[in-house]
Design a protein around this motif. Structure first.
Motif, PDB file in Angstrom:
ATOM      1  N   VAL A   1       2.134   4.451 -15.607  1.00 43.74           N
ATOM      2  CA  VAL A   1       1.586   5.747 -15.171  1.00 43.74           C
ATOM      3  C   VAL A   1       1.839   5.953 -13.685  1.00 43.74           C
ATOM      4  O   VAL A   1       1.997   4.992 -12.944  1.00 43.74           O
ATOM      5  CB  VAL A   1       0.056   5.832 -15.419  1.00 43.74           C
TER       6      VAL A   1
ATOM      7  N   ALA B   1      11.368  -7.230  -2.370  1.00 39.27           N
ATOM      8  CA  ALA B   1      10.362  -6.925  -1.346  1.00 39.27           C
ATOM      9  C   ALA B   1       9.257  -7.986  -1.379  1.00 39.27           C
ATOM     10  O   ALA B   1       8.742  -8.392  -0.334  1.00 39.27           O
ATOM     11  CB  ALA B   1       9.787  -5.529  -1.561  1.00 39.27           C
TER      12      ALA B   1
ATOM     13  N   VAL C   1       8.082 -10.382   1.720  1.00 43.65           N
ATOM     14  CA  VAL C   1       6.706 -10.419   2.221  1.00 43.65           C
ATOM     15  C   VAL C   1       6.100 -11.821   2.095  1.00 43.65           C
ATOM     16  O   VAL C   1       5.458 -12.315   3.022  1.00 43.65           O
ATOM     17  CB  VAL C   1       5.837  -9.391   1.454  1.00 43.65           C
TER      18      VAL C   1
ATOM     19  N   GLY D   1      -0.112   1.242  -4.667  1.00 39.52           N
ATOM     20  CA  GLY D   1      -1.069   0.258  -4.161  1.00 39.52           C
ATOM     21  C   GLY D   1      -2.329   0.933  -3.641  1.00 39.52           C
ATOM     22  O   GLY D   1      -3.449   0.445  -3.867  1.00 39.52           O
TER      23      GLY D   1
ATOM     24  N   TYR E   1       8.481  -2.200 -20.210  1.00 38.07           N
ATOM     25  CA  TYR E   1       8.575  -1.140 -19.203  1.00 38.07           C
ATOM     26  C   TYR E   1       9.977  -0.524 -19.223  1.00 38.07           C
ATOM     27  O   TYR E   1      10.140   0.694 -19.252  1.00 38.07           O
ATOM     28  CB  TYR E   1       8.243  -1.718 -17.822  1.00 38.07           C
TER      29      TYR E   1
ATOM     30  N   LEU F   1       2.679  -6.198  -9.859  1.00 36.27           N
ATOM     31  CA  LEU F   1       2.799  -4.919 -10.555  1.00 36.27           C
ATOM     32  C   LEU F   1       3.965  -4.098 -10.010  1.00 36.27           C
ATOM     33  O   LEU F   1       4.017  -2.887 -10.183  1.00 36.27           O
ATOM     34  CB  LEU F   1       1.481  -4.142 -10.453  1.00 36.27           C
ATOM     35  N   SER F   2       4.913  -4.778  -9.340  1.00 38.94           N
ATOM     36  CA  SER F   2       6.131  -4.115  -8.876  1.00 38.94           C
ATOM     37  C   SER F   2       7.117  -4.047 -10.040  1.00 38.94           C
ATOM     38  O   SER F   2       7.218  -4.983 -10.819  1.00 38.94           O
ATOM     39  CB  SER F   2       6.785  -4.909  -7.748  1.00 38.94           C
TER      40      SER F   2
ATOM     41  N   VAL G   1       3.780  -0.990 -14.887  1.00 36.83           N
ATOM     42  CA  VAL G   1       2.858   0.142 -14.748  1.00 36.83           C
ATOM     43  C   VAL G   1       3.500   1.375 -15.372  1.00 36.83           C
ATOM     44  O   VAL G   1       4.572   1.792 -14.942  1.00 36.83           O
ATOM     45  CB  VAL G   1       2.547   0.409 -13.265  1.00 36.83           C
TER      46      VAL G   1
ATOM     47  N   PRO H   1       2.086   4.542  -2.463  1.00 43.21           N
ATOM     48  CA  PRO H   1       1.201   5.428  -3.229  1.00 43.21           C
ATOM     49  C   PRO H   1       0.488   4.689  -4.365  1.00 43.21           C
ATOM     50  O   PRO H   1      -0.695   4.916  -4.615  1.00 43.21           O
ATOM     51  CB  PRO H   1       2.161   6.481  -3.794  1.00 43.21           C
TER      52      PRO H   1
ATOM     53  N   SER I   1       1.896  -4.800  -5.183  1.00 47.55           N
ATOM     54  CA  SER I   1       2.561  -3.552  -5.605  1.00 47.55           C
ATOM     55  C   SER I   1       3.563  -3.183  -4.520  1.00 47.55           C
ATOM     56  O   SER I   1       3.235  -2.474  -3.567  1.00 47.55           O
ATOM     57  CB  SER I   1       1.546  -2.430  -5.812  1.00 47.55           C
TER      58      SER I   1
ATOM     59  N   PRO J   1       0.640   7.095  -9.792  1.00 48.81           N
ATOM     60  CA  PRO J   1      -0.597   6.745  -9.082  1.00 48.81           C
ATOM     61  C   PRO J   1      -1.807   7.574  -9.539  1.00 48.81           C
ATOM     62  O   PRO J   1      -2.918   7.054  -9.589  1.00 48.81           O
ATOM     63  CB  PRO J   1      -0.238   7.033  -7.618  1.00 48.81           C
TER      64      PRO J   1
ATOM     65  N   ARG K   1      -0.998   2.130   7.016  1.00 47.97           N
ATOM     66  CA  ARG K   1      -1.244   2.638   5.668  1.00 47.97           C
ATOM     67  C   ARG K   1      -2.565   2.121   5.097  1.00 47.97           C
ATOM     68  O   ARG K   1      -3.021   2.594   4.057  1.00 47.97           O
ATOM     69  CB  ARG K   1      -0.086   2.281   4.739  1.00 47.97           C
TER      70      ARG K   1
ATOM     71  N   LEU L   1       0.835  -1.205   0.000  1.00 53.56           N
ATOM     72  CA  LEU L   1       0.000   0.000   0.000  1.00 53.56           C
ATOM     73  C   LEU L   1       0.868   1.252   0.000  1.00 53.56           C
ATOM     74  O   LEU L   1       0.682   2.171   0.786  1.00 53.56           O
ATOM     75  CB  LEU L   1      -0.951  -0.010   1.198  1.00 53.56           C
TER      76      LEU L   1
END
Ligand code: NDP
Length: 290
Positions: free
Chosen positions: A121, A72, A76, A15, A169, A92-93, A119, A13, A66, A123, A38, A11
């Motif tokens: 774009v 990371a 997790v 996510g 990307y 989407l990382s 991604v 910006p 994300s 946020p 968050r 989470l």
């Protein structure tokens, strides 16, 4: 509610923007983040807080990730990896194509399926028309989940090789960073000569706007293996990039970027391409410097 429920892990910006977009479209969203606070504002909007990563994975088949990068993700998910079985992990990382390929293997080893995304774009572009995310991975899986993923942005499927979304990307990013750096150089040169960024802007826009024609023109010739000096010659470009270097040096601004350009042109000259088009530098760039 016929909308597919989703889990969102991460989470930052990005996510957070994604959770808002899913909620806007009426999806039930389960969220998890290392820093639990968050999630507070999202829970107030109706998202469901998972008490653990395991619970987040168990809640829904479709899990969007994300995080800062793939390392990371391992940090997790590794402790809860058994819960990946039967899940579709849409990562989407951002990372390198190699990292996303290894990620696909790792998720598969645990009985899940990875869709990798790139991604394109910020946020603020999530949930807005005109923005898109690149995807790669198993096509059938992508098609199944496409309607849900389109709550975020429009989708562009790049192919089954899991590394392709990241590759496209990174192709965009190598152009973005060097183009923007060229703009900072132009502004530094302008400012050293008493101009403001606003003074530079119209000509900068004009210069950038002329680029698509160059891109298309050279793409066709490069694919045809044509690097002839009928339109431009590397020797001519060499003189020009030296003028650029000297103009910046005379203005007393940093010359690292123009000097790097001169260096590449010089290597092309040394490789015997003086009478060829400067597109012959593509051949040079395909190999690491000796
Ligand atoms: P952030 O780097 O701010 O995302 C951070 C998220 O990753 C947080 O949820 C953070 O948790 C978590 N995280 C990082 N490291 C770890 C770790 N070791 N263990 C657990 N959690 C970790 O990035 P954004 O939200 O801005 O972006 C997310 C992805 O989207 C990135 O890959 C980025 O490249 C990509 N992207 C971002 C764009 C943007 O403009 N922001 C544009 C295009 C792509 P915590 O909150 O606990 O710190």
């Amino acid at each position: 509610n016929s909308k597919q429920p989703v889990t969102m892990i991460g989470l930052g910006p990005m996510g957070q923007a994604m959770v808002h977009a899913f909620l806007d479209e009426g999806h039930r969203v389960t969220v998890w983040n290392r820093t639990a606070s968050r999630a507070d504002a999202l829970v107030e909007r109706g998202a469901v807080r998972a008490g653990s990563v395991e619970e987040a994975l168990a809640s829904n088949e479709l899990v969007i990730v994300s995080l800062t990068d793939y390392n990371a993700m391992y940090a997790v998910l590794e402790p809860a990896a058994h819960a990946l079985s039967g899940r579709v992990l849409v990562n989407l990382s951002s990372d390198t194509p190699e990292m996303t390929r290894a990620g696909a293997r790792w998720v598969a080893e645990h009985g899940g399926t990875q869709l990798a995304g790139g991604v394109t774009v910020p946020p603020s572009g999530i949930g807005r028309p005109g923005s898109s995310i690149f995807y790669s991975g198993p096509r059938a899986c992508f098609e199944t989940h496409r309607p849900t993923l389109e709550a975020l942005t429009s989708t562009e499927f790049r192919g089954e090789d899991p590394g392709l979304a990241a590759l496209f990307y990174q192709i965009g990013m190598v152009m973005f960073w060097t183009s923007m750096l060229s703009y900072w150089q132009a502004i530094a040169l302008g400012e050293a000569n008493g101009l403001t960024a606003a003074d530079v802007l119209p000509h900068a826009i004009e210069t950038m706007t002329s680029m698509p024609d160059f891109l298309s023109f050279y793409a066709e010739r490069i694919d045809a293996g044509e690097h002839g000096g009928d339109v431009d010659r590397l020797a001519m470009g060499m003189a020009s990039v030296e003028h650029v270097l000297h103009t910046n040096a005379d203005a007393g601004v940093d010359t690292a970027l123009p000097a790097a350009v001169v260096d590449l042109f010089r290597r092309g000259m040394d490789a015997g391409h003086a009478a060829d088009s400067f597109s012959s530098l593509v051949k040079l760039l395909k190999k690491p410097a000796a």
